[in-house]
Each structure stands twice: as structure tokens, then as C-alpha cells.
Design a protein around this motif. Structure first.
Motif, PDB file in Angstrom:
ATOM      1  N   TYR A   1     -10.332  -5.611 -18.031  1.00 25.24           N
ATOM      2  CA  TYR A   1     -11.567  -5.650 -17.234  1.00 25.24           C
ATOM      3  C   TYR A   1     -12.710  -5.004 -18.013  1.00 25.24           C
ATOM      4  CZ  TYR A   1     -14.776  -3.861 -13.572  1.00 25.24           C
ATOM      5  OH  TYR A   1     -15.875  -3.516 -12.812  1.00 25.24           O
ATOM      6  N   LEU A   2     -12.436  -3.853 -18.652  1.00 23.73           N
ATOM      7  CA  LEU A   2     -13.457  -3.181 -19.443  1.00 23.73           C
ATOM      8  C   LEU A   2     -13.860  -4.042 -20.637  1.00 23.73           C
ATOM      9  CD1 LEU A   2     -15.214  -0.773 -20.190  1.00 23.73           C
ATOM     10  CD2 LEU A   2     -13.212   0.276 -21.281  1.00 23.73           C
TER      11      LEU A   2
ATOM     12  N   GLU B   1     -18.977   1.219   0.592  1.00 23.68           N
ATOM     13  CA  GLU B   1     -17.760   2.015   0.782  1.00 23.68           C
ATOM     14  C   GLU B   1     -17.048   2.242  -0.550  1.00 23.68           C
ATOM     15  OE1 GLU B   1     -13.636   1.979   3.457  1.00 23.68           O
ATOM     16  OE2 GLU B   1     -14.964   0.227   3.442  1.00 23.68           O
ATOM     17  N   LEU B   2     -16.928   1.194  -1.347  1.00 25.08           N
ATOM     18  CA  LEU B   2     -16.265   1.315  -2.642  1.00 25.08           C
ATOM     19  C   LEU B   2     -17.058   2.216  -3.578  1.00 25.08           C
ATOM     20  CD1 LEU B   2     -13.974   0.471  -4.551  1.00 25.08           C
ATOM     21  CD2 LEU B   2     -15.355  -1.537  -5.176  1.00 25.08           C
TER      22      LEU B   2
ATOM     23  N   TRP C   1      -6.467  10.283 -11.354  1.00 25.49           N
ATOM     24  CA  TRP C   1      -5.505   9.269 -11.781  1.00 25.49           C
ATOM     25  C   TRP C   1      -4.973   8.437 -10.619  1.00 25.49           C
ATOM     26  CZ3 TRP C   1      -5.231   7.126 -16.188  1.00 25.49           C
ATOM     27  CH2 TRP C   1      -5.685   7.799 -17.322  1.00 25.49           C
ATOM     28  N   GLU C   2      -4.894   9.023  -9.439  1.00 28.45           N
ATOM     29  CA  GLU C   2      -4.541   8.221  -8.262  1.00 28.45           C
ATOM     30  C   GLU C   2      -5.589   7.139  -8.038  1.00 28.45           C
ATOM     31  OE1 GLU C   2      -4.179  10.847  -4.963  1.00 28.45           O
ATOM     32  OE2 GLU C   2      -2.403  11.887  -5.764  1.00 28.45           O
ATOM     33  N   ALA C   3      -6.856   7.493  -8.214  1.00 25.10           N
ATOM     34  CA  ALA C   3      -7.939   6.529  -8.018  1.00 25.10           C
ATOM     35  C   ALA C   3      -7.916   5.446  -9.097  1.00 25.10           C
ATOM     36  CB  ALA C   3      -9.287   7.247  -8.022  1.00 25.10           C
ATOM     37  N   LEU C   4      -7.679   5.832 -10.331  1.00 24.70           N
ATOM     38  CA  LEU C   4      -7.605   4.840 -11.401  1.00 24.70           C
ATOM     39  C   LEU C   4      -6.419   3.908 -11.195  1.00 24.70           C
ATOM     40  CD1 LEU C   4      -8.561   7.090 -14.449  1.00 24.70           C
ATOM     41  CD2 LEU C   4      -9.895   5.176 -13.523  1.00 24.70           C
ATOM     42  N   ASP C   5      -5.321   4.443 -10.691  1.00 22.31           N
ATOM     43  CA  ASP C   5      -4.172   3.591 -10.390  1.00 22.31           C
ATOM     44  C   ASP C   5      -4.505   2.583  -9.283  1.00 22.31           C
ATOM     45  OD1 ASP C   5      -2.512   4.723 -12.291  1.00 22.31           O
ATOM     46  OD2 ASP C   5      -1.607   6.161 -10.898  1.00 22.31           O
TER      47      ASP C   5
ATOM     48  N   GLU D   1      -4.521  -1.583  -9.622  1.00 27.20           N
ATOM     49  CA  GLU D   1      -3.894  -2.523  -8.689  1.00 27.20           C
ATOM     50  C   GLU D   1      -4.927  -3.507  -8.136  1.00 27.20           C
ATOM     51  OE1 GLU D   1      -1.160  -4.498  -6.409  1.00 27.20           O
ATOM     52  OE2 GLU D   1      -0.804  -3.016  -7.989  1.00 27.20           O
ATOM     53  N   ARG D   2      -6.099  -3.022  -7.780  1.00 28.66           N
ATOM     54  CA  ARG D   2      -7.143  -3.900  -7.231  1.00 28.66           C
ATOM     55  C   ARG D   2      -7.502  -5.002  -8.221  1.00 28.66           C
ATOM     56  NH1 ARG D   2     -11.347  -2.679  -3.320  1.00 28.66           N
ATOM     57  NH2 ARG D   2     -13.052  -4.201  -3.454  1.00 28.66           N
ATOM     58  N   LEU D   3      -7.589  -4.650  -9.491  1.00 24.14           N
ATOM     59  CA  LEU D   3      -7.996  -5.610 -10.508  1.00 24.14           C
ATOM     60  C   LEU D   3      -6.863  -6.523 -10.956  1.00 24.14           C
ATOM     61  CD1 LEU D   3     -10.318  -3.236 -12.540  1.00 24.14           C
ATOM     62  CD2 LEU D   3     -11.038  -5.271 -11.263  1.00 24.14           C
ATOM     63  N   SER D   4      -5.718  -6.402 -10.322  1.00 22.71           N
ATOM     64  CA  SER D   4      -4.612  -7.318 -10.621  1.00 22.71           C
ATOM     65  C   SER D   4      -4.750  -8.639  -9.869  1.00 22.71           C
ATOM     66  CB  SER D   4      -3.268  -6.673 -10.261  1.00 22.71           C
ATOM     67  OG  SER D   4      -3.125  -6.546  -8.851  1.00 22.71           O
ATOM     68  N   THR D   5      -5.722  -8.707  -8.940  1.00 26.93           N
ATOM     69  CA  THR D   5      -5.851  -9.905  -8.109  1.00 26.93           C
ATOM     70  C   THR D   5      -7.233 -10.543  -8.172  1.00 26.93           C
ATOM     71  OG1 THR D   5      -6.506  -8.582  -6.174  1.00 26.93           O
ATOM     72  CG2 THR D   5      -4.150  -9.024  -6.474  1.00 26.93           C
ATOM     73  N   ARG D   6      -8.148  -9.986  -8.929  1.00 30.15           N
ATOM     74  CA  ARG D   6      -9.524 -10.487  -8.952  1.00 30.15           C
ATOM     75  C   ARG D   6     -10.157 -10.139 -10.285  1.00 30.15           C
ATOM     76  NH1 ARG D   6     -11.517  -7.208  -3.890  1.00 30.15           N
ATOM     77  NH2 ARG D   6      -9.308  -7.355  -3.382  1.00 30.15           N
ATOM     78  N   ARG D   7     -11.144 -10.933 -10.701  1.00 31.50           N
ATOM     79  CA  ARG D   7     -11.774 -10.693 -12.001  1.00 31.50           C
ATOM     80  C   ARG D   7     -12.664  -9.462 -11.983  1.00 31.50           C
ATOM     81  NH1 ARG D   7     -14.132 -15.042 -16.361  1.00 31.50           N
ATOM     82  NH2 ARG D   7     -14.565 -13.502 -17.992  1.00 31.50           N
TER      83      ARG D   7
END
Length: 352
Positions: free
Chosen positions: A265-266, A173-174, A206-210, A214-220
Motif C-alpha cells: 500500500y505504501l 471516525e477513521l 502495533w495493535e493499530a498497525l495490525d 488486515e483492513r488493507l487485505s480487502t481494498r486498495r
């Protein structure tokens, strides 16, 4: 109205059509190389050659997965030059302009051996059967999944499971969302043929990158503490963003370097064996700025940006981490013959 284009490497000659939106043709040669050989191509070491380009994000995925799984000894690799003409990718990096194993000057020759007058784009990645020199598949999405599931006999000890059973539905899905909104979203933005189409795709990108910020604020990593197929598919787009997509494709709300979670992350992935050591920034910039003449008619390749800061410390180890998953280990350094020119990357690696 939309114009039917194929992969950005599809030798149609023009990528932007006034008044239209970019619509990628996602029809690829669906043949698979499998353990049971159901499609006529069984898994067999030393038989197939992966033809890739370090410039291409879709091909970059296959280079990464081959490295992570340790398949270098089973699947050889040829590298096309960073630019091409309307007909095909060429092997101008090789002596005499010929691919040393396949003996061809153009990837087009391998496609025509399989399907005479192949009507679609001559794309990378492509897997070619060295026995007859014919292309087997160019289905980039399936190639990496099959490297993980069909080539297990030849994977290295400690190869990570990039597509774990319990996460497959969520990864699928992702990946589908990222394909349309980010991986291809940068192209829909850059190849827009009208102001209206550009602004629509710009905002969606940019909506998707935002959302990923947010997703990467809680997981590595995208799926949690371990690297998966999803990270492999996102990384090639992110690593090309500041050098190319930000300016060349007008995706210029801000640079990734100003987005703390995505940027760190990058940096984290770039510094992870098997990721950054596959990146050739010079090839990347040469490809986009030279080939896309309808966007950059002068074909001038910019000297910047300075990407050395991608090697600076990141903060991602603050999260729960099991980078390679249960039983997994880091891959060996790249083969000496596959080390990226140090002048083209901030990494300094020693091949084996």
C-alpha cells in the motif's frame, strides 16, 4: 502523570520527560480561510502562502493535498529547513536565510505579527497572509479539508474529491482513530518517559498497525477503490516509519517492509503522483535525528536504510480501483521550483 507538549516541532527544547507520558497539545489557531470570509479571511488567489517543511508529517499532508487539487497557482508555498532551534523554524534553505516572499528569517515572526508573544509552539504547516505577513492558521487538520471544500474555484480540472459526502462520517471516525493510535502513536512511543509508558504505547501502536494490515487485505485504499483524505493522513506516517520511527522512536517490532499489505500500500501511494514526489528522505532524517537531542544526543544522522525498494512493483492493482474517483485525474508533475532534490529520493521526476 503526563507532560503537556505541543507539536513535535514546538521548540520547547525537550521532548522526553522522565517518568511521564507524551501528551500532545492539539490547540491550534482555529481561523479559517473560507469562500464567505466569515473569519475575516476570504478565499483569494495569490494572497496566502503555505509555509511547510518536507520533514514534518503534518505539513506533508498539506503539500500533498495542494498538489492533488492543483492549487499551486492559487496558494504559493515556502519551505523551511529540516531543522530548527528552540525558537522557531528557519528559512536557511533560501538565499540569505530569508523567506523570499515573506522576507522573514524565522516563522516565529509571522506568528508574532498575528499574536504577539504567541505562547504555543511555532508549528508547520502554517498559512500566512502575504498582505501583512501574519499567520492565519496552523490547524493542519482543517487546512486540508478547506483546500478541498473552500478553494473549489481554483482547483484544477479533474481534481479528486478527497472527502466525499457519503463517506465523511466514516473518514472522520477513521482519521480520529489513526491520529491517536498511529500518527501521534509513534510520538507517544518515541517520547515516552518511562518503561511502562513506552510499553503501553508500543503495544497500542502495533495493535493499530495490525488492524490496518488486515483492513488493507480487502481494498486498495483505506476507504475502498479511491484515494481519500484518510490516505493522505496515513501516508506521511507510513513513509517515515522505516527510516525514522522504527529505530529512532523504538517502534521496532518489525519494519513495514515485512508487512505485505501495508508495505505494498505504501509503495502504491509513493508511486502515485502527488505522494512520493513530495518526500525528501534526507530532510526527514535530518529533522528527527538532529532536533531530538534528548533521544539522539550525538545528532548523528544515519546513512540508511536504503529506501530504493519503495519503487519496486506492488500488488495493489488486484483490487477494484478508481484511484481518483468519478471524473478525477492524476495531478500534473510538480512545479520545477518544487521538485525534491533527486539525491534525497528514489523518485526521478521532471518538474513543469
Amino acid at each position: 502523570m503526563s507532560t503537556q507538549e505541543t507539536n513535535e516541532h514546538d521548540q520547547k527544547g525537550s521532548y522526553v520527560h522522565k517518568g511521564t507520558s507524551f501528551d500532545r497539545d492539539m490547540n491550534y489557531i482555529p481561523t479559517r480561510i473560507t469562500k464567505d470570509g466569515e473569519d475575516g479571511y476570504p478565499v483569494e488567489a495569490d494572497r496566502y502562502r503555505l509555509v511547510a517543511s518536507r520533514a514534518c508529517p503534518w505539513a506533508n499532508r498539506t503539500i500533498i493535498v495542494r498538489r492533488l487539487l492543483g492549487l499551486e497557482g492559487a496558494i504559493s508555498m515556502g519551505i523551511a529547513g529540516p531543522t530548527h532551534d528552540k525558537r522557531s523554524w528557519t528559512f536557511d534553505l533560501d538565499e540569505g536565510g530569508k523567506e523570499p516572499v515573506l522576507g522573514i528569517e524565522r516563522l516565529q515572526e509571522a506568528y508574532f505579527k498575528r499574536i504577539p508573544d504567541y505562547p504555543r509552539g511555532i508549528t508547520v504547516p502554517a498559512i500566512v497572509d502575504t498582505r501583512d505577513g501574519a499567520v492565519v492558521t496552523n490547524d493542519f487538520g482543517q487546512i486540508t479539508l478547506d483546500m478541498g471544500s473552500q478553494w473549489t474555484e481554483f482547483q484544477r480540472e479533474g481534481a479528486p474529491d478527497l472527502y466525499p459526502e457519503h463517506l465523511r462520517a466514516e473518514i472522520d471516525e477513521l482519521n480520529d482513530w489513526m491520529l491517536h493510535r498511529i500518527n501521534n502513536g509513534v510520538y507517544k512511543t518515541g517520547f515516552a518517559g518511562s518503561q511502562e509508558a513506552y510499553e503501553k504505547e508500543y503495544h497500542l501502536l502495533w495493535e493499530a498497525l495490525d488492524e490496518l494490515e488486515e483492513r488493507l487485505s480487502t481494498r486498495r485504499y483505506l476507504m475502498g477503490p479511491s484515494i481519500t483524505e484518510a490516505d493522505v493522513r496515513l501516508f506521511p506516517t507510513l513513509v517515515r516509519f522505516d527510516p525514522v520511527y522504527h529505530g529512532h522512536f523504538k517502534a521496532n517490532r518489525q519494519t513495514l517492509a515485512t508487512m505485505p499489505n501495508l508495505w505494498n500500500y505504501l509503495k502504491d501511494l509513493f508511486q502515485t503522483p502527488g505522494f512520493g514526489d513530495t518526500i525528501d528522505f534526507q530532510h526527514i532524517k535530518e529533522h528527527y535525528y538532529v532536533v531530538h537531542t534528548d533521544i539522539n544526543p550525538t545528532q548523528i544522522v544515519p546513512l540508511g536504510p536504503d529506501m530504493s525498494h519503495i519503487m519496486e512493483p506492488h500488488d495493489r492493482d488486484r483490487f477494484e480501483t478508481d484511484t481518483w474517483g468519478p471524473g478525477g485525474t492524476a495531478p500534473e508533475p510538480p512545479l520545477a521550483s518544487e521538485v525534491v532534490d533527486p539525491a534525497h529520493t528514489p523518485l526521478h521526476v521532471t518538474g513543469r
